[in-house]
Scaffold this motif. Sequence first.
Motif, PDB file in Angstrom:
ATOM      1  N   THR A  99       0.822  -1.215   0.000  1.00 27.41           N
ATOM      2  CA  THR A  99       0.000   0.000   0.000  1.00 27.41           C
ATOM      3  C   THR A  99       0.853   1.262   0.000  1.00 27.41           C
ATOM      4  OG1 THR A  99      -0.155  -0.227   2.414  1.00 27.41           O
ATOM      5  CG2 THR A  99      -2.006  -1.061   1.106  1.00 27.41           C
ATOM      6  N   GLY A 100       2.159   1.118  -0.201  1.00 26.92           N
ATOM      7  CA  GLY A 100       3.025   2.283  -0.213  1.00 26.92           C
ATOM      8  C   GLY A 100       4.481   1.906  -0.053  1.00 26.92           C
ATOM      9  N   TRP A 102       6.588   2.049   2.495  1.00 29.32           N
ATOM     10  CA  TRP A 102       7.043   1.316   3.675  1.00 29.32           C
ATOM     11  C   TRP A 102       6.688  -0.157   3.581  1.00 29.32           C
ATOM     12  CZ3 TRP A 102      10.658   3.873   5.705  1.00 29.32           C
ATOM     13  CH2 TRP A 102      10.613   5.282   5.733  1.00 29.32           C
ATOM     14  N   SER A 103       5.552  -0.484   3.002  1.00 34.85           N
ATOM     15  CA  SER A 103       5.224  -1.901   2.814  1.00 34.85           C
ATOM     16  C   SER A 103       6.150  -2.531   1.779  1.00 34.85           C
ATOM     17  CB  SER A 103       3.758  -2.069   2.409  1.00 34.85           C
ATOM     18  OG  SER A 103       3.447  -1.333   1.245  1.00 34.85           O
ATOM     19  N   TYR A 127      -0.828   3.807  -5.487  1.00 37.58           N
ATOM     20  CA  TYR A 127      -1.132   3.670  -4.067  1.00 37.58           C
ATOM     21  C   TYR A 127      -2.172   4.690  -3.596  1.00 37.58           C
ATOM     22  CZ  TYR A 127       2.875   0.513  -3.766  1.00 37.58           C
ATOM     23  OH  TYR A 127       3.740  -0.538  -3.933  1.00 37.58           O
ATOM     24  N   THR A 146       0.609  -2.466   6.402  1.00 38.59           N
ATOM     25  CA  THR A 146       1.014  -1.170   6.938  1.00 38.59           C
ATOM     26  C   THR A 146      -0.265  -0.383   7.125  1.00 38.59           C
ATOM     27  OG1 THR A 146       3.084  -1.296   5.704  1.00 38.59           O
ATOM     28  CG2 THR A 146       2.461   0.863   6.580  1.00 38.59           C
ATOM     29  N   ASN A 149      -0.405   4.903   5.644  1.00 41.69           N
ATOM     30  CA  ASN A 149       0.658   5.153   4.679  1.00 41.69           C
ATOM     31  C   ASN A 149       0.949   6.638   4.607  1.00 41.69           C
ATOM     32  OD1 ASN A 149       0.807   2.280   3.512  1.00 41.69           O
ATOM     33  ND2 ASN A 149      -1.359   2.780   3.442  1.00 41.69           N
TER      34      ASN A 149
END
Length: 360
Positions: A99-100, A102-103, A127, A146, A149
Amino acid sequence: MKQVFNFNAGPAALPKEVLQKAQAELLNYQDSGLSVMELSHRSKQYESIQNHATERLRTLMNIPDDYDILYMQGGASLQFSAVPMNFLKEGKTANYCLTGSWSEKALKEAKKVGSTHIASSSKEANYSHIPESLELSDNPAYLHITSNNTIFGTQWRTTPDLPAKVPLIADMSSDILSRSIPVDDYSLIYAGAQKNLGPSGVTVVIVKKELLERCPDNLPTMLNYQTYAKNSSLYNTPPTFSIYMLSLVLDWVADQGGVEQIEAINTEKANLLYHVIDSSDNFYKGPARNDSRSNMNVTFTLPSEMLTKKFLQQASESGFVGLSGHRLIGGCRASIYNAVPLAHCEKLAQFMKDFHTNFM
């Protein structure tokens, strides 16, 4: 002192009352003659601080007794490696929802450990929303999400529906304590402190004791969750000052009326800014889809790069800090974590309206 309105994405705003309390105790904590930063982590004074933080967090989040609360270092980024190293066994597959950014980083680290599978993704839509469906692999070790986001401004609104035996693991670094969640739907929650919990330096891990039984013995000591669980997070020197600040922030949340009241205020703050965006005749545009919008990170764009630069310059001159969008996507972003007062969001909303009017 110069007044500023702090909308930084992290490290983020801390409650003024917390900073004042820490300032008052900085040189002499509870008549000990020592600063908190000087206390031994084996002392009764520090033990009391950490125990208080643990008890307060357990109460605020309604964390059941069959969960341990651990204090680690390395931020969420270390958890990206620790999670698969502890729970991705041979013959199993780690499932990730993309989803972004960091994921994506979490998935990248898991690939170094073992078999992985993308259970859902909204990457093709830049995203802009939370995926609507999941397709788990065979023999899933766990599903990782996550929850919020920060870069793209989206947030999971509901907990993914999973088969009973599949552990749900969540990076909640940017929305922990911002709303009520059913902790017992998750097997492990981790969160870097520097958004809603306190200053940078400590990562809170909330883990089901049953899941800890899966941690292998051959891991490096400091990457094994059992090390922290068996030693009350005191195997080595913990980030004592960060945990002290965490305890003060948790007291502040309780004083505000708890997570339910914090959630109501956060919703009011987010609705205020989204209303300005939605009523601007596309002068401001929110890239996140309405049903996935984050209550923590309000992202928006202006009609041109020239106007964006003018907006950010004038905002800075007016005392607004941290409104630049992430370098990956540009635009603007207002991070409105728990400690950002409603009054500051009201001032930002008015500034956005005035800026729009001046360039009509």
